[in-house]
Design a protein around this motif. Structure first.
Motif, PDB file in Angstrom:
ATOM      1  N   GLN A   1       0.827  -1.208   0.000  1.00  0.00           N
ATOM      2  CA  GLN A   1       0.000   0.000   0.000  1.00  0.00           C
ATOM      3  C   GLN A   1       0.860   1.256   0.000  1.00  0.00           C
ATOM      4  O   GLN A   1       0.625   2.188  -0.772  1.00  0.00           O
ATOM      5  CB  GLN A   1      -0.900  -0.047   1.251  1.00  0.00           C
TER       6      GLN A   1
ATOM      7  N   ASP B   1      -3.577   4.452   5.068  1.00  0.00           N
ATOM      8  CA  ASP B   1      -4.345   5.367   4.218  1.00  0.00           C
ATOM      9  C   ASP B   1      -4.194   6.803   4.741  1.00  0.00           C
ATOM     10  O   ASP B   1      -3.949   7.748   3.970  1.00  0.00           O
ATOM     11  CB  ASP B   1      -5.813   4.927   4.228  1.00  0.00           C
TER      12      ASP B   1
ATOM     13  N   ALA C   1      -4.343  -0.971   7.479  1.00  0.00           N
ATOM     14  CA  ALA C   1      -4.565  -0.345   6.166  1.00  0.00           C
ATOM     15  C   ALA C   1      -5.211   1.032   6.329  1.00  0.00           C
ATOM     16  O   ALA C   1      -4.893   1.972   5.588  1.00  0.00           O
ATOM     17  CB  ALA C   1      -5.441  -1.250   5.301  1.00  0.00           C
TER      18      ALA C   1
END
Ligand code: DQA
Length: 146
Positions: A37, A137, A133
């Motif tokens: 990510q 973000d 996550a």
């Protein structure tokens, strides 16, 4: 280095550890997910896990020397016990998010207190492995504005 993701004691056993509380996602899966990510957003992401308080303190000191911009940490049980890790965050002054897989406020009384939360930018607790996550973000958005 942009982001350091630290996992504390017993989190190396995710996948088999109390799956009814922590789910079945392994730490390797979580780490691969946050690295992918962050990398997709152009960030360098390093992961670190230790069952030893002093090693986490040492890793935070090294993170400052490496110019680390943000830390995502699940301190595990050290959340509720460690003045040393709190002091390390105060010493290095690297902004951080605290992540917990389980909702620590819905469990035993002793899990409701954190030595870190008031120093953290924010706390994610109870969203399962997805919390990492969600934190990444936030970090991607924050660092893109620096
Ligand atoms: C934990 C919650 C802590 O209370 C516990 O000691 C852990 C994991 C979590 O991710 O839910 O080891 O941080």
């Amino acid at each position: 280095m942009d982001v350091l993701v630290i996992n504390g004691p017993n989190l190396n056993t995710l996948g088999t550890r109390e799956p009814e509380v922590y789910g079945t996602t392994t730490l390797a899966d979580i780490e691969a997910g946050v690295v992918a990510q962050g990398s997709a957003a152009g960030l360098t992401v390093i992961t670190f896990q230790s069952n030893h308080e002093g090693e986490i303190v040492d890793r935070l000191h090294a993170a400052r020397d490496e110019g680390t911009r943000f830390v995502i940490i699940n301190p595990g049980a050290f959340t509720h016990t460690s003045v040393a890790i709190r002091d390390a965050f105060a010493a290095v002054a690297i902004p951080f998010c605290e992540v917990h897989i389980s909702n620590v406020h819905a469990r035993e009384e002793f899990r409701k207190h954190s030595y870190l939360s008031d120093l953290a930018v924010g706390v994610l607790t109870g969203f399962g492995a997805r919390g990492y996550a969600m934190a990444m973000d936030y970090v991607i958005d924050r660092l893109s504005k620096e």
